[in-house]
Write an enzyme that holds these catalytic residues in place. Structure first.
Site, PDB file in Angstrom:
ATOM      1  N   THR A   1      90.381  58.466 -15.100  1.00 36.45           N
ATOM      2  CA  THR A   1      91.316  57.508 -14.505  1.00 36.45           C
ATOM      3  C   THR A   1      92.719  57.589 -15.101  1.00 36.45           C
ATOM      4  O   THR A   1      93.682  57.171 -14.462  1.00 36.45           O
ATOM      5  CB  THR A   1      90.797  56.069 -14.696  1.00 36.45           C
ATOM      6  OG1 THR A   1      90.551  55.861 -16.090  1.00 36.45           O
ATOM      7  CG2 THR A   1      89.536  55.833 -13.903  1.00 36.45           C
ATOM      8  N   ASP A   2      92.827  58.137 -16.329  1.00 33.70           N
ATOM      9  CA  ASP A   2      94.107  58.038 -17.046  1.00 33.70           C
ATOM     10  C   ASP A   2      95.253  58.719 -16.302  1.00 33.70           C
ATOM     11  O   ASP A   2      96.379  58.210 -16.295  1.00 33.70           O
ATOM     12  CB  ASP A   2      93.988  58.643 -18.447  1.00 33.70           C
ATOM     13  CG  ASP A   2      93.111  57.803 -19.370  1.00 33.70           C
ATOM     14  OD1 ASP A   2      92.663  56.724 -18.944  1.00 33.70           O
ATOM     15  OD2 ASP A   2      92.882  58.236 -20.511  1.00 33.70           O
TER      16      ASP A   2
ATOM     17  N   SER B   1      90.842  63.226 -18.356  1.00 37.59           N
ATOM     18  CA  SER B   1      92.078  63.528 -17.606  1.00 37.59           C
ATOM     19  C   SER B   1      93.312  63.349 -18.475  1.00 37.59           C
ATOM     20  O   SER B   1      94.392  63.786 -18.101  1.00 37.59           O
ATOM     21  CB  SER B   1      92.166  62.669 -16.349  1.00 37.59           C
ATOM     22  OG  SER B   1      92.483  61.335 -16.647  1.00 37.59           O
TER      23      SER B   1
ATOM     24  N   THR C   1      85.489  59.355 -17.365  1.00 38.35           N
ATOM     25  CA  THR C   1      84.517  58.350 -17.809  1.00 38.35           C
ATOM     26  C   THR C   1      83.284  58.332 -16.908  1.00 38.35           C
ATOM     27  O   THR C   1      82.169  58.089 -17.384  1.00 38.35           O
ATOM     28  CB  THR C   1      85.184  56.961 -17.836  1.00 38.35           C
ATOM     29  OG1 THR C   1      86.288  57.017 -18.743  1.00 38.35           O
ATOM     30  CG2 THR C   1      84.217  55.881 -18.289  1.00 38.35           C
TER      31      THR C   1
HETATM   32  N1  ASP Z   1      89.705  56.538 -19.329  1.00 37.27           N
HETATM   33  C1  ASP Z   1      89.598  57.759 -18.702  1.00 37.27           C
HETATM   34  C2  ASP Z   1      88.582  57.752 -17.560  1.00 37.27           C
HETATM   35  O1  ASP Z   1      88.442  56.776 -16.976  1.00 37.27           O
HETATM   36  C3  ASP Z   1      89.486  58.937 -19.495  1.00 37.27           C
HETATM   37  C4  ASP Z   1      90.038  60.045 -18.668  1.00 37.27           C
HETATM   38  O2  ASP Z   1      91.033  59.850 -18.021  1.00 37.27           O
HETATM   39  O3  ASP Z   1      89.395  61.073 -18.601  1.00 37.27           O
HETATM   40  O4  ASP Z   1      87.953  58.694 -17.205  1.00 37.27           O
END
Ligand code: ASP
Length: 314
Positions: free
Chosen positions: A82-83, A50, A11
């Site tokens: 973050t995932d 991710s 993100t």
């Molecule tokens: N929600 C996720 C992020 O914060 C998407 C990911 O993991 O790429 O990046």
């Protein structure tokens, strides 16, 4: 030597607000977004989410970080979705043997979203990675002003800027770093050629039976993490399926779906029965981090996996 940035997407690198978002920005753009003028060298490894990452991405990330350290960087920052950040952070922590800081960060709000949190997170991560006081801490996750130890960090909110919880090691306040605790460090695992064997996470829950665990073994899993209920319990048919899996040479680790606290054989028909059937207890590791440890331990040397697990699960 300057701090090195390894950009992988997520993100923090995404645009297209209000959606659908897609990772697009490279490392130089992220540094410009954050107003960073210091000398930071960059590897653009990916512009990916991710949620689609796996063992191969972890290997490539570990290689990129190791190359930056070999080239003499004082520390490395990794921008990452973050995932699955908690899996990559713990995997890197297990596979790197270097006292210099490696700090993962990202964002909950996109680069073109009002109130984007990526720039502040990146600045704090760079501050941490440049600070000699963070040497010996292993891999850290820096988010919303806090730096967490890789082991035990977890994404706990789908939307909030303070997305992560875990063992706080530093607070990044107004451009300075304040130590809160010293993380416990364990021996690094060897990086071996080839992918780890299949390791699945199977959940216990109200009404669960052993069907999915048996299916994981039938699919070729050499390791299974049971995301048990409570302090490490599961229903009788799940316990039976665990016994069958162990009997066929599969390593079964018992973690809990509860976010905090250890697992223990406290109940005879629950965790006690799982241990009787040969399952190992994952301590307070989450199912997702337990899967990373189990995969890397089985890949390193299946005959030594038990000793490696014992060392890392205490
Ligand atoms: N929600 C996720 C992020 O914060 C998407 C990911 O993991 O790429 O990046």
């Amino acid at each position: 030597m300057p701090v090195h940035l390894v950009a992988t997407g997520g993100t923090i690198a995404s645009t297209g607000f209000p959606g659908p978002l897609a990772a697009a920005r490279d490392g130089a753009a992220l540094l410009a977004d954050a107003g960073v003028t210091a000398d930071v060298t960059v590897t653009d490894l990916a512009t990916a989410g991710s949620f689609a990452m796996g063992w191969d991405d972890l290997r490539r990330l570990r290689t990129a970080v190791a190359e930056a350290l070999e080239a003499g960087a004082d520390g490395v920052v990794v921008t990452h979705g973050t995932d699955t950040m908690e899996e990559s952070a713990y995997g890197l922590d297990l596979l790197l043997d270097d006292r210099r800081p490696v700090v993962l960060t990202g964002a909950q709000r996109a680069a073109d979203e009002p109130g984007a949190d990526g720039p502040a997170n990146l600045r704090a991560a760079l501050t941490l990675a440049a600070d000699p006081a963070t040497r010996g801490d292993g891999v850290l996750v820096c988010f919303d002003g806090e730096a967490f130890a890789a082991r035990g960090v977890a994404k706990r909110h789908t939307l909030a800027a303070g997305a992560f919880r875990g063992p706080v090691v530093h607070r990044a306040v107004d451009g300075t770093v304040r130590r809160v605790a010293h993380p416990v460090r364990r021996r690094a695992l060897p990086l071996v050629a080839g992918e780890p064997p299949r390791v699945d996470v199977v959940a216990a829950h109200h009404g669960a039976d052993g069907t999915l665990l048996r299916a994981a073994v039938a699919a070729g899993a050499r390791g299974v993490v049971l995301a048990a209920v409570g302090i490490g319990n599961a229903a009788p048919d799940v316990v039976d399926a665990v016994g069958e899996a162990v009997g066929s040479g599969v390593t079964v680790l018992v973690a809990s779906r509860v976010p905090e606290g250890p697992v223990s054989p406290r109940y005879a028909a629950g965790g006690g029965a799982l241990v009787d059937r040969g399952a190992l207890l994952a301590g307070d590791l989450s199912p997702w981090q337990a899967r990373i440890l189990l995969g890397l331990a089985l890949a390193a040397d299946p005959a030594e996996a038990r000793a490696l697990l014992d060392e890392h699960l205490t």
